[in-house]
Design an enzyme around this catalytic site. Structure first.
Site, mmCIF file in Angstrom:
data_model
loop_
_atom_site.group_PDB
_atom_site.id
_atom_site.type_symbol
_atom_site.label_atom_id
_atom_site.label_comp_id
_atom_site.label_asym_id
_atom_site.label_seq_id
_atom_site.Cartn_x
_atom_site.Cartn_y
_atom_site.Cartn_z
ATOM 1 N N SER A 270 0.813 -1.219 0.000
ATOM 2 C CA SER A 270 0.000 0.000 0.000
ATOM 3 C C SER A 270 0.847 1.271 0.000
ATOM 4 C CB SER A 270 -0.957 -0.045 1.186
ATOM 5 O OG SER A 270 -1.826 1.039 1.132
ATOM 6 N N HIS A 271 0.653 2.101 1.008
ATOM 7 C CA HIS A 271 1.302 3.405 1.089
ATOM 8 C C HIS A 271 2.676 3.326 1.749
ATOM 9 C CE1 HIS A 271 -0.949 2.325 4.589
ATOM 10 N NE2 HIS A 271 -0.123 3.065 5.295
ATOM 11 N N ASP B 94 -1.960 6.728 -3.760
ATOM 12 C CA ASP B 94 -0.862 6.101 -3.022
ATOM 13 C C ASP B 94 -0.205 4.959 -3.805
ATOM 14 O OD1 ASP B 94 -2.866 4.176 -2.799
ATOM 15 O OD2 ASP B 94 -2.173 3.516 -0.826
ATOM 16 N N ASP C 296 -0.552 1.686 -4.153
ATOM 17 C CA ASP C 296 -1.378 0.779 -4.948
ATOM 18 C C ASP C 296 -2.636 1.463 -5.473
ATOM 19 O OD1 ASP C 296 -2.337 0.930 -2.328
ATOM 20 O OD2 ASP C 296 -3.192 -1.082 -2.379
ATOM 21 N N ASP D 22 -5.187 2.955 -4.199
ATOM 22 C CA ASP D 22 -6.536 2.873 -3.621
ATOM 23 C C ASP D 22 -6.848 4.055 -2.706
ATOM 24 O OD1 ASP D 22 -4.872 2.053 -1.576
ATOM 25 O OD2 ASP D 22 -5.974 0.199 -1.127
ATOM 26 N N ARG D 23 -5.822 4.791 -2.272
ATOM 27 C CA ARG D 23 -6.070 5.970 -1.429
ATOM 28 C C ARG D 23 -6.086 7.230 -2.279
ATOM 29 N NH1 ARG D 23 -3.188 5.348 4.402
ATOM 30 N NH2 ARG D 23 -3.738 3.182 4.751
ATOM 31 N N LYS E 68 -11.260 0.396 -1.758
ATOM 32 C CA LYS E 68 -11.277 1.836 -1.925
ATOM 33 C C LYS E 68 -10.583 2.153 -3.251
ATOM 34 C CE LYS E 68 -7.422 2.233 1.346
ATOM 35 N NZ LYS E 68 -7.411 1.012 2.158
HETATM 36 C C1 G16 Z 1 -5.524 -0.714 5.190
HETATM 37 C C2 G16 Z 1 -6.964 -1.001 4.979
HETATM 38 C C3 G16 Z 1 -7.767 0.241 5.259
HETATM 39 C C4 G16 Z 1 -7.489 0.735 6.650
HETATM 40 C C5 G16 Z 1 -6.015 0.868 6.872
HETATM 41 C C6 G16 Z 1 -5.780 1.070 8.335
HETATM 42 O O1 G16 Z 1 -5.171 0.294 4.289
HETATM 43 O O2 G16 Z 1 -7.183 -1.409 3.649
HETATM 44 O O3 G16 Z 1 -9.102 -0.045 5.080
HETATM 45 O O4 G16 Z 1 -8.060 1.972 6.880
HETATM 46 O O5 G16 Z 1 -5.349 -0.303 6.507
HETATM 47 O O6 G16 Z 1 -4.463 1.228 8.567
HETATM 48 P P1 G16 Z 1 -3.920 1.271 10.038
HETATM 49 O O7 G16 Z 1 -4.305 -0.022 10.699
HETATM 50 O O8 G16 Z 1 -2.459 1.455 9.857
HETATM 51 O O9 G16 Z 1 -4.574 2.442 10.703
HETATM 52 P P2 G16 Z 1 -4.077 0.096 3.171
HETATM 53 O O10 G16 Z 1 -4.245 1.286 2.260
HETATM 54 O O11 G16 Z 1 -2.788 0.094 3.941
HETATM 55 O O12 G16 Z 1 -4.380 -1.220 2.528
#
Ligand code: G16
Length: 552
Positions: free
Chosen positions: A116-117, A286, A288, A290-291, A385
């Site tokens: 992800s990010h 971000d 991938d 999705d953000r 997302k």
């Molecule tokens: C993932 C989930 C998101 C969630 C985030 C929470 O995001 O897909 O739905 O809001 O984790 O992150 P944390 O537990 O660090 O607060 P992503 O974009 O990392 O896949």
């Protein structure tokens, strides 16, 4: 069949609650490490006798190790008897595009390679997760089964031999790999199906007109997976001038950037959106894709406000012209969207953090829009997302209303009131100290309820628990909430996505109805809650840190 000579437990040290495996690249590079996760996944998936008829989708955000992992997974899928794998060209598929492909091609499921990010490169992070046939993240019963299986397995299946040449991932078309079923490997255009889907949802003519009228936009895809999608849609289909998409080439290390679209990490974009000469509209996605982050000229929109504005104006966008069934937000996300749901007379849902919790509500058609404070927004068009989707939603609104980003948000506050909001992240806390902090906080909850702190009266102090209204499953310990009279809140939870130590997230919110008080700097508007959060949770003393590492 290969023996797992290193009995690695891939999940060792990972905090519970994440939908996949996220670790340093160097951890993933250990012999048999990725294989352990993938074989465990294949072992627990249902309908094992149907493998030859099953299609998987495979792709990732293009970060370092993506191509190596794709090769490994293809050979394991073939040896496990799968009939077909659809791979994004070059191994690239954004998370929302993977979700769209799973749904459109009626795949059994998909494997997404992304952290992800989180930063990428040889010293950065890597990740893998499984999405089910609805296109969404696997629910907890599947992730838990994968975890259990990783602790037991002793061998994995692969068609790889010492002299296996890499498969060509760059040429579109279908080839056959060995294995019991002779697995078809179909390299698909990473963008086309997703771009088609966007055209069914948005008013492309109006958006083309907006660019043709001379409006300007800056879309920063942070050298990550979103670049090809944004270029194809914005500069290709919508006729935005070349250069509208910046940092548009996906790089294995994201060009050294931290591909997290928020004011702390997208400083270049914030600077470019400052001053009279700035473009009308700014956005970022971000790693991938999705953000998303939404900006106007000299104006940053919080994700919580973004969801609320989108909901309030949804019927102006063709894909949502019939209205919304409901809105869902994660618990720490501000209550701004609830106010819109109330005005529209539709249900609002409050779920734990994690996109997977929206899946049942979307599948049951109980909600249409979903959003999270962590820069995630999406709808029933996929089960993830979707960064570019959110950007197009805003662009569609700008085009059909003729308003600016700032005037849309200010108009929203004037109608619904302003939900001041901020998140303070305390990163890199030693895990034992973070656990001590949360344990101490939970222990205080019964004594806190009913207390007053200056002008703040604490009405409820609890640990958020959620019962899924569709399948009745219960998720407990999803974050400590302090709920004050008048709608102010402080929420504490530990991140489930970090790879180093623990990250404490403190979410702060206060509602302000008076338009004369809608122009305060958020940190000032939230100052008493910030002080109270530290006092109640002893954050500074227990973390050993003087200040949050990131404020968004
Ligand atoms: C993932 C989930 C998101 C969630 C985030 C929470 O995001 O897909 O739905 O809001 O984790 O992150 P944390 O537990 O660090 O607060 P992503 O974009 O990392 O896949």
């Amino acid at each position: 069949m290969s023996a797992l000579t290193v009995p690695t437990q891939p999940f060792a040290g990972q905090r519970p609650g994440t939908s996949g495996l996220r670790k340093k690249v160097t951890v993933f590079q250990q012999p048999h490490y990725l294989e352990n996760f993938v074989q465990s996944l294949f072992d627990i998936l249902p309908d094992a006798d149907q493998r030859a008829a099953q299609t998987l989708v495979l792709g990732g955000d293009g970060r370092f190790h993506n191509r190596v992992a794709v090769q490994t997974i293809l050979r394991m899928a073939a040896a496990n008897g799968f009939g077909r794998v659809l791979v994004g060209q070059g191994g690239l598929l954004s998370t929302p595009a993977a979700s769209a492909v799973i749904r459109k091609r009626a795949a059994f499921g998909g494997i997404i390679l992304s952290a992800s990010h989180n930063p990428g490169g040889p010293d950065g992070d890597f990740g893998i997760k499984y999405n089910i046939g609805n296109g969404g993240p696997a629910p907890e019963k599947i992730t838990e089964a994968i975890y259990q299986r990783t602790t037991e397995i002793t061998a994995y299946q692969t068609t790889a031999t010492a002299d296996s040449a890499d498969l060509d991932l760059d040429t579109l078309g279908t080839t056959t790999l060995g294995g019991p079923a002779g697995m078809a490997v179909e390299v698909i255009d990473s963008v086309a199906l997703y771009a088609d889907l966007m055209q069914t949802l948005f008013d492309f003519e109006a958006m083309r007109g907006w660019f043709a009228a001379g409006h300007r936009m800056r879309m920063d895809t942070m050298c990550a997976a979103g670049g090809p999608y944004a270029k194809a849609v914005l500069e290709g289909l919508l006729g935005a001038p070349a250069g509208t998409v910046v940092n548009g080439e996906p790089l294995e290390d994201f060009g050294g950037h931290h591909p997290d679209p928020n004011p702390a990490h997208a400083t270049e974009l914030i600077a470019a959106m400052t001053g009279a000469a700035a473009p009308d509209f700014g956005a970022a996605s971000d790693g991938d894709a999705d953000r998303n982050m939404i900006l106007g000229r000299d104006f940053v929109v919080t994700p919580s406000d973004s969801l609320a504005v989108m909901a309030a104006h949804a019927t102006k966008v063709p894909g949502y012209a019939a209205g919304l069934k409901g809105i869902a937000r994660s618990m720490p996300t501000s209550c701004a969207a609830d106010a819109v749901a109330k005005a529209l007379g539709i249900p609002s849902h409050e779920t734990p953090t994690g996109w997977k919790f929206f899946g049942n509500l979307l599948d049951a058609d109980r909600v249409t829009l979903c959003g999270e404070e962590s820069y995630g927004t999406g709808s029933n068009h996929v089960r993830e997302k979707d960064g570019l989707w959110a950007v197009l939603f805003w662009l569609n609104l700008l085009a059909v209303t003729g308003e600016s980003v700032e005037s849309l948000v200010r108009g929203h506050w004037a109608r619904f009131g302003r939900h001041y909001y901020s998140r303070h992240d305390w990163e890199g806390i030693p895990t034992d100290r973070a656990d001590t902090l949360m344990t101490a906080l939970r222990a205080q909850l019964p004594a806190l309820a009913g207390q007053s702190f200056g002008a703040l009266t604490l009405e409820t102090a609890d640990d958020f628990a959620y019962t899924d209204p569709v399948d009745g499953s219960v998720s407990t310990r999803q974050g400590v909430r302090l709920l004050f009279a008048g709608g102010a809140r402080v929420v504490f939870r530990l991140s489930g996505t970090g790879t180093e130590g623990a990250t404490l997230r403190v979410y702060l919110e206060r509602f302000e109805a008076d338009p004369a008080r809608h122009d305060l700097p958020p940190q000032d508007a939230l100052a008493d809650l910030i002080t109270l959060a530290d006092r109640v949770a002893s954050i500074r003393s227990l973390s050993g840190q003087a200040a949050p590492t990131v404020i968004t």
